[in-house]
Enzyme design. Structure first.
Site, mmCIF file in Angstrom:
data_model
loop_
_atom_site.group_PDB
_atom_site.id
_atom_site.type_symbol
_atom_site.label_atom_id
_atom_site.label_comp_id
_atom_site.label_asym_id
_atom_site.label_seq_id
_atom_site.Cartn_x
_atom_site.Cartn_y
_atom_site.Cartn_z
ATOM 1 N N HIS A 175 -7.576 4.600 1.878
ATOM 2 C CA HIS A 175 -7.069 4.439 0.510
ATOM 3 C C HIS A 175 -7.309 5.680 -0.338
ATOM 4 O O HIS A 175 -7.017 5.669 -1.536
ATOM 5 C CB HIS A 175 -7.707 3.204 -0.138
ATOM 6 C CG HIS A 175 -7.409 1.958 0.629
ATOM 7 N ND1 HIS A 175 -6.277 1.202 0.428
ATOM 8 C CD2 HIS A 175 -8.078 1.374 1.655
ATOM 9 C CE1 HIS A 175 -6.268 0.200 1.280
ATOM 10 N NE2 HIS A 175 -7.356 0.280 2.042
ATOM 11 N N ASN A 222 0.832 -1.202 0.000
ATOM 12 C CA ASN A 222 0.000 0.000 0.000
ATOM 13 C C ASN A 222 0.873 1.261 0.000
ATOM 14 O O ASN A 222 0.418 2.334 0.379
ATOM 15 C CB ASN A 222 -0.896 0.017 1.242
ATOM 16 C CG ASN A 222 -1.839 -1.165 1.252
ATOM 17 O OD1 ASN A 222 -2.492 -1.444 0.259
ATOM 18 N ND2 ASN A 222 -1.900 -1.870 2.367
ATOM 19 N N SER A 256 -11.235 -0.786 -0.063
ATOM 20 C CA SER A 256 -9.886 -1.371 0.005
ATOM 21 C C SER A 256 -9.723 -2.590 -0.890
ATOM 22 O O SER A 256 -8.607 -2.935 -1.254
ATOM 23 C CB SER A 256 -9.566 -1.749 1.443
ATOM 24 O OG SER A 256 -10.567 -2.569 1.984
ATOM 25 N N HIS A 268 -14.216 -2.180 5.777
ATOM 26 C CA HIS A 268 -13.014 -2.862 6.271
ATOM 27 C C HIS A 268 -13.257 -3.486 7.653
ATOM 28 O O HIS A 268 -14.075 -2.988 8.440
ATOM 29 C CB HIS A 268 -11.884 -1.826 6.374
ATOM 30 C CG HIS A 268 -10.566 -2.405 6.732
ATOM 31 N ND1 HIS A 268 -10.044 -2.322 8.006
ATOM 32 C CD2 HIS A 268 -9.658 -3.079 6.000
ATOM 33 C CE1 HIS A 268 -8.850 -2.907 8.028
ATOM 34 N NE2 HIS A 268 -8.598 -3.376 6.820
ATOM 35 N N GLU A 311 -16.131 3.503 3.547
ATOM 36 C CA GLU A 311 -14.762 3.824 3.120
ATOM 37 C C GLU A 311 -14.888 4.751 1.914
ATOM 38 O O GLU A 311 -15.797 4.559 1.100
ATOM 39 C CB GLU A 311 -14.031 2.564 2.660
ATOM 40 C CG GLU A 311 -13.716 1.590 3.756
ATOM 41 C CD GLU A 311 -13.095 0.305 3.211
ATOM 42 O OE1 GLU A 311 -12.327 0.335 2.235
ATOM 43 O OE2 GLU A 311 -13.402 -0.757 3.767
ATOM 44 N N LYS A 346 -0.214 3.905 4.523
ATOM 45 C CA LYS A 346 -0.358 3.571 3.099
ATOM 46 C C LYS A 346 0.318 4.671 2.275
ATOM 47 O O LYS A 346 1.538 4.641 2.135
ATOM 48 C CB LYS A 346 -1.835 3.362 2.764
ATOM 49 C CG LYS A 346 -2.429 2.203 3.595
ATOM 50 C CD LYS A 346 -3.807 1.808 3.159
ATOM 51 C CE LYS A 346 -4.517 0.943 4.194
ATOM 52 N NZ LYS A 346 -3.923 -0.359 4.445
ATOM 53 N N ASP A 373 -13.854 6.527 6.028
ATOM 54 C CA ASP A 373 -12.489 6.020 6.178
ATOM 55 C C ASP A 373 -11.729 6.284 4.879
ATOM 56 O O ASP A 373 -12.008 5.671 3.850
ATOM 57 C CB ASP A 373 -12.555 4.509 6.489
ATOM 58 C CG ASP A 373 -11.175 3.899 6.679
ATOM 59 O OD1 ASP A 373 -10.175 4.544 6.322
ATOM 60 O OD2 ASP A 373 -11.110 2.757 7.166
HETATM 61 N N1 PMP Z 1 -9.181 1.038 7.034
HETATM 62 C C1 PMP Z 1 -8.962 0.484 5.837
HETATM 63 C C2 PMP Z 1 -9.956 0.718 4.750
HETATM 64 C C3 PMP Z 1 -7.820 -0.277 5.604
HETATM 65 O O1 PMP Z 1 -7.608 -0.843 4.409
HETATM 66 C C4 PMP Z 1 -6.896 -0.461 6.656
HETATM 67 C C5 PMP Z 1 -5.610 -1.246 6.481
HETATM 68 N N2 PMP Z 1 -5.670 -2.348 5.737
HETATM 69 C C6 PMP Z 1 -7.180 0.115 7.889
HETATM 70 C C7 PMP Z 1 -8.318 0.862 8.042
HETATM 71 C C8 PMP Z 1 -6.281 -0.087 9.066
HETATM 72 O O2 PMP Z 1 -5.186 0.767 8.992
HETATM 73 P P1 PMP Z 1 -3.812 0.355 9.704
HETATM 74 O O3 PMP Z 1 -3.182 -0.658 8.848
HETATM 75 O O4 PMP Z 1 -3.068 1.632 9.799
HETATM 76 O O5 PMP Z 1 -4.189 -0.187 11.033
#
Ligand code: PMP
Length: 388
Positions: free
Chosen positions: A202, A42, A174, A128, A170, A234, A199
């Site tokens: 991405h 990412n 993701s 997520h 989101e 990311k 969120d």
């Molecule tokens: N939200 C989404 C949409 C994600 O893809 C991710 C990580 N895969 C997270 C939150 C969590 O973030 P972190 O890896 O910093 O804990």
């Protein structure tokens, strides 16, 4: 003497079942020099190895030490955390920001602290795991609506009996890289007195002007009924998470969010790297354009539609052929992501390619040639894997 029963024997049975379904997962360490071309991480802007980002981390490490030494509320807040928060809020266009040790804990904080037993949560079905877990930790009524379904969202909100409501999505999904209709979601949320939580894990660094995110692009950042969460791990190439919100929300999180109070603060090196990355991004608006352009080129080689993000999903179907396609890519020097259930619904196992802003023209060409070769062979792979 009676023979002791193995209380964990069921683990082997479950593992055998996952093995049979092609769902075993293995941790594969990458080499520091990266012998494979990375289309799986990412690190969308390639900032995890940017010299200024590394220097920012080293300076922070020397100044503040290795660990943050405690909860943000006790000894885990440094001037560096505060500068990072000020600059993140200014960049994203929100009044305030609060940094956490990960995006996961930032999501847990935002959702749990803003809900109550008298709250209705409308949660997108494709959210997520961190958002799903956050909903589970609340004592609110949680209604899951189909992905990006505005009509279902409105219907659920219209029937609400609770005093409070949250709508959670989101900005960029993701798994499939699709864009949420945030403007419409906000209109519906506002009409029903709900707060919209978006969120941008991405979206930050990738979408919107200079990578300010999808909410900023939609003119939503800074409104009093929008809460944005994001990760620093990311596009910013570091580690950590952030809630970007009105000041009174941040104050409420500081007072009440369990992952703020009971988790050790973000490590100084991560804060220092994230701050340096944010400054690189702020000074180079071309970075976010470059990653979306690279994603389009990868999508065209894979024969799928260009995404509005860095994420290119190539749906294969069953887990076996998806793993085989990923293995063939690796054989040809390309590391791609491979998503299988439970990360994606049954029958939609896929390759997940992620673009980077720093792919050179030669790397991009290598990636495109490899993808064309592997995916052209896909039906053969599927047949052979199924036969095997
Ligand atoms: N939200 C989404 C949409 C994600 O893809 C991710 C990580 N895969 C997270 C939150 C969590 O973030 P972190 O890896 O910093 O804990």
């Amino acid at each position: 003497m009676t023979r002791r029963l193995d209380p964990l024997a069921w683990l082997d049975v479950h593992a055998a079942g996952r093995e049979e379904m092609g769902l075993r997962r293995r941790l594969t360490p990458r080499s520091p020099t990266g012998s494979l071309l990375d289309l799986a991480s990412n690190d969308y802007l390639g900032l995890s190895r940017h010299p200024e980002v590394i220097d920012g981390g080293i300076r922070a490490l020397r100044t503040w030490g290795a660990g943050s030494t405690g909860s943000r509320l006790v000894t885990g807040t440094t001037e560096l955390h505060e500068t990072l928060e000020d600059e993140l809020a200014a960049f994203a266009g929100t009044e305030s920001a609060l940094v956490f040790s990960s995006g996961y804990t930032a999501n847990l904080a935002a959702v749990t602290a803003l809900s109550s037993p008298d709250c209705l949560i409308v949660s997108d079905a494709a959210n997520h795991a961190s958002l799903i877990d956050a909903c589970r930790l609340t004592r609110s009524r949680v209604e899951v609506v189909p992905h990006n379904d505005l009509i279902a969202t409105e219907r659920v909100l219209a029937g609400r009996t609770q005093a409070q409501a949250l709508v959670i999505t989101e900005s960029i999904n993701s798994i499939d890289g699709s864009r949420a209709p945030v403007r419409e979601l906000h209109r519906i949320s506002r009409a029903h007195g709900a707060v919209l939580v978006v969120d941008e894990a991405h979206g930050l660094g990738v979408c919107g002007l200079g990578g300010r995110g999808l909410c900023a692009a939609a003119g939503l950042a800074g409104l009093d009924d929008i809460i944005i969460t994001a990760t620093l791990s990311k596009a910013l190439g570091s580690q950590g998470g952030v809630v970007l919100a009105p000041g009174r929300v941040v104050e409420h999180l500081i007072d009440t969010a369990r992952t703020m109070i009971f988790d050790t603060g973000l490590a100084p090196a991560c804060a220092g790297s994230a701050l340096a990355a944010l400054r690189v991004l702020r000074d180079d608006p071309g970075l976010s354009l470059a990653v979306v352009r690279a994603a389009s080129e990868l999508a065209s080689a894979a024969g799928v539609a260009p995404p509005p993000s860095a994420i290119v999903p190539v749906v294969i179907g069953e887990p076996g052929p998806a793993v085989e396609a990923a293995r063939r890519c690796a054989e040809l020097g390309l590391r791609v992501g491979c998503f299988r259930p439970p990360s994606v619904p049954t029958g939609t196992s896929r390759l997940r390619l992620t673009a980077r802003a720093d792919l050179t023209p030669a790397e991009l060409e290598h990636a495109q040639t490899t993808l064309r070769a592997v995916l052209a062979d896909r039906s053969l792979d599927i047949a052979s894997v199924l036969a095997g």
